[in-house]
Write a protein that holds these residues in place. Structure first.
Motif, PDB file in Angstrom:
ATOM      1  N   PHE A   1       0.942  -1.247   0.536  1.00 25.09           N
ATOM      2  CA  PHE A   1       0.281  -0.216   0.055  1.00 25.09           C
ATOM      3  C   PHE A   1       0.682   1.063   0.613  1.00 25.09           C
ATOM      4  O   PHE A   1       0.290   2.134   0.739  1.00 25.09           O
ATOM      5  N   ILE A   2       2.029   1.131  -0.958  1.00 23.37           N
ATOM      6  CA  ILE A   2       2.861   2.799  -0.942  1.00 23.37           C
ATOM      7  C   ILE A   2       1.969   2.653  -2.342  1.00 23.37           C
ATOM      8  O   ILE A   2       2.112   2.746  -3.433  1.00 23.37           O
ATOM      9  N   GLY A   3       2.016   4.296  -2.233  1.00 20.89           N
ATOM     10  CA  GLY A   3       1.507   5.168  -3.683  1.00 20.89           C
ATOM     11  C   GLY A   3       2.272   6.442  -3.514  1.00 20.89           C
ATOM     12  O   GLY A   3       2.538   6.601  -2.262  1.00 20.89           O
ATOM     13  N   GLY A   4       1.146   7.235  -3.804  1.00 17.11           N
ATOM     14  CA  GLY A   4       1.919   8.547  -4.014  1.00 17.11           C
ATOM     15  C   GLY A   4       1.785   8.930  -5.647  1.00 17.11           C
ATOM     16  O   GLY A   4       0.985   8.763  -5.898  1.00 17.11           O
ATOM     17  N   THR A   5       2.022  10.677  -5.801  1.00 14.35           N
ATOM     18  CA  THR A   5       2.132  11.242  -7.084  1.00 14.35           C
ATOM     19  C   THR A   5       3.120  11.394  -7.522  1.00 14.35           C
ATOM     20  O   THR A   5       4.125  11.860  -6.363  1.00 14.35           O
ATOM     21  N   VAL A   6       3.720  11.189  -8.292  1.00 17.03           N
ATOM     22  CA  VAL A   6       5.345  11.520  -8.884  1.00 17.03           C
ATOM     23  C   VAL A   6       5.436  12.424 -10.599  1.00 17.03           C
ATOM     24  O   VAL A   6       3.503  12.606 -11.056  1.00 17.03           O
ATOM     25  N   ARG A   7       5.710  13.552 -10.266  1.00  9.40           N
ATOM     26  CA  ARG A   7       5.690  14.875 -10.763  1.00  9.40           C
ATOM     27  C   ARG A   7       6.793  14.936 -11.723  1.00  9.40           C
ATOM     28  O   ARG A   7       7.667  14.802 -11.243  1.00  9.40           O
ATOM     29  N   LEU A   8       6.277  15.410 -13.089  1.00 12.72           N
ATOM     30  CA  LEU A   8       7.696  15.059 -13.986  1.00 12.72           C
ATOM     31  C   LEU A   8       7.239  16.396 -15.045  1.00 12.72           C
ATOM     32  O   LEU A   8       6.651  16.962 -15.507  1.00 12.72           O
ATOM     33  N   ALA A   9       9.209  16.451 -15.517  1.00 12.98           N
ATOM     34  CA  ALA A   9       9.052  17.937 -16.456  1.00 12.98           C
ATOM     35  C   ALA A   9       8.840  17.480 -18.168  1.00 12.98           C
ATOM     36  O   ALA A   9      10.267  16.705 -17.813  1.00 12.98           O
ATOM     37  N   VAL A  10       8.346  16.771 -18.494  1.00 10.82           N
ATOM     38  CA  VAL A  10       8.328  16.361 -19.987  1.00 10.82           C
ATOM     39  C   VAL A  10       8.034  17.605 -21.394  1.00 10.82           C
ATOM     40  O   VAL A  10       7.855  18.800 -21.488  1.00 10.82           O
ATOM     41  N   THR A  11       9.937  17.514 -21.639  1.00 14.46           N
ATOM     42  CA  THR A  11       9.395  18.327 -23.245  1.00 14.46           C
ATOM     43  C   THR A  11       9.484  17.448 -24.356  1.00 14.46           C
ATOM     44  O   THR A  11       9.463  15.949 -24.525  1.00 14.46           O
ATOM     45  N   VAL A  12       8.430  17.941 -25.122  1.00 11.69           N
ATOM     46  CA  VAL A  12       7.674  17.220 -26.712  1.00 11.69           C
ATOM     47  C   VAL A  12       8.334  17.876 -27.796  1.00 11.69           C
ATOM     48  O   VAL A  12       8.062  19.260 -28.059  1.00 11.69           O
ATOM     49  N   ALA A  13       9.255  17.114 -28.540  1.00 11.14           N
ATOM     50  CA  ALA A  13       8.821  17.681 -30.123  1.00 11.14           C
ATOM     51  C   ALA A  13       8.180  18.184 -31.002  1.00 11.14           C
ATOM     52  O   ALA A  13       7.085  17.238 -30.318  1.00 11.14           O
ATOM     53  N   PRO A  14       8.247  18.762 -31.841  1.00 17.59           N
ATOM     54  CA  PRO A  14       7.289  19.554 -32.725  1.00 17.59           C
ATOM     55  C   PRO A  14       6.599  18.453 -33.003  1.00 17.59           C
ATOM     56  O   PRO A  14       5.201  18.732 -33.596  1.00 17.59           O
ATOM     57  N   ASN A  15       6.918  17.082 -33.450  1.00 13.71           N
ATOM     58  CA  ASN A  15       6.139  15.932 -34.039  1.00 13.71           C
ATOM     59  C   ASN A  15       5.754  15.632 -32.566  1.00 13.71           C
ATOM     60  O   ASN A  15       4.237  14.845 -33.347  1.00 13.71           O
ATOM     61  N   GLY A  16       5.215  16.043 -31.715  1.00 16.04           N
ATOM     62  CA  GLY A  16       4.347  15.477 -31.068  1.00 16.04           C
ATOM     63  C   GLY A  16       4.989  14.498 -30.049  1.00 16.04           C
ATOM     64  O   GLY A  16       4.030  13.275 -29.319  1.00 16.04           O
ATOM     65  N   THR A  17       6.236  14.010 -30.439  1.00 17.68           N
ATOM     66  CA  THR A  17       7.881  12.516 -29.313  1.00 17.68           C
ATOM     67  C   THR A  17       7.780  13.314 -28.436  1.00 17.68           C
ATOM     68  O   THR A  17       7.972  14.918 -28.062  1.00 17.68           O
TER      69      THR A  17
END
Length: 77
Positions: free
Chosen positions: A16-32
């Motif tokens: 019962f170990i949970g939580g929220t992960v926060r991430l910084a995401v860089t998205v390329a112009p093509n959507g990847t």
């Protein structure tokens, strides 16, 4: 456009170990997803979240975009 759900590590779910992960995401112009950086969360859950987010695909845009993503891990679900 495409969202892959992270694999919840079974050992953490059973304990019962949970939580929220926060991430910084860089998205390329093509959507990847170009890069993912940890902002916070349980290190084991962060690994699972990053593996999933790297597979996401966004709608193509005109330029590189940086966004923040929060991924909840709830052991009761």
């Amino acid at each position: 456009m495409t969202r892959v759900e992270p694999q919840y590590p079974e050992t953490l779910r059973q304990k019962f170990i949970g939580g929220t992960v926060r991430l910084a995401v860089t998205v390329a112009p093509n959507g990847t997803v170009e890069s993912v950086k940890e902002l916070g969360g349980n290190p084991i859950l962060v690994e699972a979240a990053i593996a999933a987010v790297k597979q996401w695909v966004y709608a193509p845009g005109g330029s590189r975009t940086k966004i923040q993503v929060a991924i909840p891990f709830d052991p009761r679900q």
